[in-house]
Design an enzyme around this catalytic site. Sequence first.
Site, mmCIF file in Angstrom:
data_model
loop_
_atom_site.group_PDB
_atom_site.id
_atom_site.type_symbol
_atom_site.label_atom_id
_atom_site.label_comp_id
_atom_site.label_asym_id
_atom_site.label_seq_id
_atom_site.Cartn_x
_atom_site.Cartn_y
_atom_site.Cartn_z
ATOM 1 N N LYS A 27 -48.636 -4.340 72.098
ATOM 2 C CA LYS A 27 -48.806 -4.194 73.555
ATOM 3 C C LYS A 27 -49.543 -5.395 74.142
ATOM 4 O O LYS A 27 -49.142 -5.935 75.173
ATOM 5 C CB LYS A 27 -49.543 -2.877 73.854
ATOM 6 C CG LYS A 27 -49.783 -2.606 75.315
ATOM 7 C CD LYS A 27 -49.828 -1.123 75.617
ATOM 8 C CE LYS A 27 -51.079 -0.437 75.099
ATOM 9 N NZ LYS A 27 -52.283 -0.745 75.908
ATOM 10 N N SER A 28 -50.621 -5.809 73.506
ATOM 11 C CA SER A 28 -51.405 -6.935 74.038
ATOM 12 C C SER A 28 -50.555 -8.191 74.106
ATOM 13 O O SER A 28 -50.589 -8.933 75.104
ATOM 14 C CB SER A 28 -52.610 -7.204 73.125
ATOM 15 O OG SER A 28 -53.482 -6.116 73.146
ATOM 16 N N GLY A 99 -54.865 -0.770 81.947
ATOM 17 C CA GLY A 99 -56.026 -1.635 82.188
ATOM 18 C C GLY A 99 -55.709 -3.083 81.859
ATOM 19 O O GLY A 99 -56.091 -4.006 82.596
ATOM 20 N N ARG A 127 -61.248 3.444 86.354
ATOM 21 C CA ARG A 127 -61.810 2.471 85.396
ATOM 22 C C ARG A 127 -62.469 1.280 86.101
ATOM 23 O O ARG A 127 -62.046 0.873 87.179
ATOM 24 C CB ARG A 127 -60.707 2.018 84.435
ATOM 25 C CG ARG A 127 -60.173 3.203 83.630
ATOM 26 C CD ARG A 127 -59.081 2.804 82.685
ATOM 27 N NE ARG A 127 -59.557 1.917 81.637
ATOM 28 C CZ ARG A 127 -58.764 1.337 80.742
ATOM 29 N NH1 ARG A 127 -57.465 1.550 80.782
ATOM 30 N NH2 ARG A 127 -59.268 0.558 79.816
ATOM 31 N N SER A 171 -65.092 -7.969 75.601
ATOM 32 C CA SER A 171 -63.815 -7.487 76.135
ATOM 33 C C SER A 171 -62.807 -8.623 76.223
ATOM 34 O O SER A 171 -63.017 -9.600 76.951
ATOM 35 C CB SER A 171 -64.025 -6.857 77.513
ATOM 36 O OG SER A 171 -62.788 -6.770 78.189
ATOM 37 N N GLN A 173 -60.028 -8.351 77.614
ATOM 38 C CA GLN A 173 -59.396 -8.312 78.938
ATOM 39 C C GLN A 173 -60.148 -9.199 79.916
ATOM 40 O O GLN A 173 -59.529 -9.938 80.689
ATOM 41 C CB GLN A 173 -59.330 -6.875 79.449
ATOM 42 C CG GLN A 173 -58.412 -6.002 78.611
ATOM 43 C CD GLN A 173 -58.317 -4.577 79.105
ATOM 44 O OE1 GLN A 173 -58.994 -4.196 80.058
ATOM 45 N NE2 GLN A 173 -57.497 -3.779 78.457
ATOM 46 N N ASP A 323 -59.325 0.394 69.795
ATOM 47 C CA ASP A 323 -58.356 1.429 70.158
ATOM 48 C C ASP A 323 -58.096 2.426 69.033
ATOM 49 O O ASP A 323 -57.357 3.400 69.221
ATOM 50 C CB ASP A 323 -57.030 0.776 70.591
ATOM 51 C CG ASP A 323 -57.198 -0.010 71.886
ATOM 52 O OD1 ASP A 323 -58.084 0.357 72.691
ATOM 53 O OD2 ASP A 323 -56.466 -0.993 72.088
ATOM 54 N N LYS A 350 -62.232 3.694 78.545
ATOM 55 C CA LYS A 350 -60.817 3.445 78.251
ATOM 56 C C LYS A 350 -59.954 4.352 79.136
ATOM 57 O O LYS A 350 -60.424 4.833 80.156
ATOM 58 C CB LYS A 350 -60.550 3.656 76.758
ATOM 59 C CG LYS A 350 -61.263 2.628 75.874
ATOM 60 C CD LYS A 350 -60.734 1.237 76.131
ATOM 61 C CE LYS A 350 -61.471 0.177 75.337
ATOM 62 N NZ LYS A 350 -61.087 -1.178 75.714
ATOM 63 N N ARG A 354 -62.981 8.263 75.819
ATOM 64 C CA ARG A 354 -62.430 8.607 74.496
ATOM 65 C C ARG A 354 -63.471 9.179 73.543
ATOM 66 O O ARG A 354 -63.123 9.898 72.611
ATOM 67 C CB ARG A 354 -61.792 7.369 73.859
ATOM 68 C CG ARG A 354 -60.454 7.059 74.457
ATOM 69 C CD ARG A 354 -59.700 5.995 73.688
ATOM 70 N NE ARG A 354 -58.425 5.787 74.356
ATOM 71 C CZ ARG A 354 -57.729 4.659 74.344
ATOM 72 N NH1 ARG A 354 -58.181 3.619 73.664
ATOM 73 N NH2 ARG A 354 -56.576 4.572 74.972
HETATM 74 C C1 S3P Z 1 -56.776 -5.262 75.198
HETATM 75 C C2 S3P Z 1 -58.122 -5.284 75.012
HETATM 76 C C3 S3P Z 1 -58.928 -4.073 74.744
HETATM 77 C C4 S3P Z 1 -58.066 -2.880 74.341
HETATM 78 C C5 S3P Z 1 -56.818 -2.756 75.158
HETATM 79 C C6 S3P Z 1 -55.984 -4.027 75.077
HETATM 80 C C7 S3P Z 1 -56.085 -6.524 75.501
HETATM 81 O O1 S3P Z 1 -59.658 -3.754 75.905
HETATM 82 O O2 S3P Z 1 -58.794 -1.688 74.400
HETATM 83 O O3 S3P Z 1 -56.040 -1.677 74.718
HETATM 84 O O4 S3P Z 1 -54.840 -6.594 75.392
HETATM 85 O O5 S3P Z 1 -56.761 -7.514 75.829
HETATM 86 P P1 S3P Z 1 -61.069 -4.501 76.210
HETATM 87 O O6 S3P Z 1 -60.803 -5.942 76.113
HETATM 88 O O7 S3P Z 1 -61.481 -4.139 77.599
HETATM 89 O O8 S3P Z 1 -62.012 -3.963 75.169
#
Ligand code: S3P
Length: 447
Positions: A27-28, A99, A127, A171, A173, A323, A350, A354
Amino acid sequence: MRHTANAPLLALRSRALFGTVRVPGDKSISHRALMLGALASGRTHIRGLLQGEDVLNTGRALAAMGCPVRPVEDAWEVLGRGVGGLAAPAGPLDFGNSGTGVRLMMGVVAGNDILVRMVGDASLSRRPMGRVLDPLVRMGAEVVDGARTLPLSLRGTGDLLPITYELPVASAQIKSAILLAGLHAAGETSVIEPEATRDHTERMLGYFGGRVNIGLRDGKRLVTVLGNAELEGRSIEVPGDPSSAAFLAAAALMVPGSDIRIEAVLVNPTRTGFYKTLREMGADIAFHNEREQGGEPVADISVRHSPLKGVRVPPERAPSMIDEYPILACLAAYATGETYMAGLAELKVKESDRLAATLAGLKANGVRAGAQGDCLCVDGGSGVPGGGMVETHLDHRIAMAFLTLGLAADRPVSVDDTGMIATSFPEFRGLMQGLGATFATPEDVRR
Ligand code: S3P
């Protein structure tokens, strides 16, 4: 697409799981491949893209900003507009449950002179977005009509300033949003990480021709990207998602006699904390045929049912398995002794809280577990009575973790809704059933 009707499901005690499978694309990496494809000039060709709702929403958002994203034969294609070339969308962009989709897109939008309205579902609208907006505002973006949660409107600018930013929480993200914005700024944008998080953005930026440098500052990882970037469209093959594979691996470990193989799974060390923990628990699990695919390490993973023992999972491992805690906690119910997981503060923000949802689901199914602060403790080994109903709170991973728990429980485990599974792993039920898992709808049970 909005999720409306609930789709409850029960997981029943199953026969041994056997077979060789592939899980859908990571997914990422899928989100990033679409976004970098849009920021590149020319065509990007993506094989193995995850066709989950989260990623499809990212594709729709990019299309709405003038970058066509479409399926071609067995792949997907993005027509990029180059860094700073996005067009203003005609209406709001809906990121659904994701997110990653919305936060990374905030970084992408920040460097374009456009106003973008961003919305999401009930889970996403709760969130925190301030963690991403604060650095982007420092760079010159502006939040109008909204504040620190969705819905909000973000106004980007063609004159973004480069910054050096130390992440307040580990993080990927936040890091990625800043790096993506940094591509548009004049000069070097740097992110300092307290603990290393998944590094797909850095890797993929290099692959697309961006100038990225990884260094150290005061012992912390420092990632620097050069602005006014010119990226080139590329061909990418997305490896299997280790966070999806985790449910299959856990199922094989729980159900006696199981022996499965999951092919072409991403084994980037920033993502494999769960697998390391499984080995420490005594799991019979091995990586085979390790190789590289599109700048990322990949392997086939074999898993055989094994007796497990409880372990202490150190807090510094959290970013590499963030995750996977719900499924690890479910697996720990089958391990003898106590499994203690620390450093879980981020789990509370999340798709659901969770930590609370996992604890409640375990207790509802007769598992002894407790939480204190940001720690979760599961006391396993005395069987899983099951028979409980799990509230999923619009959270795909809570649904999948507890459906897995039920495959070896004394009585069926029910989840109140499976609709959200389509956000990350639409094939979950079919793949699990193909290996031998038994699920039933409430109607099947009444018949
Ligand atoms: C992700 C980072 C994670 C993860 C999410 C995917 C990403 O979140 O929980 O499912 O693709 O960068 P955080 O970076 O906020 O921890």
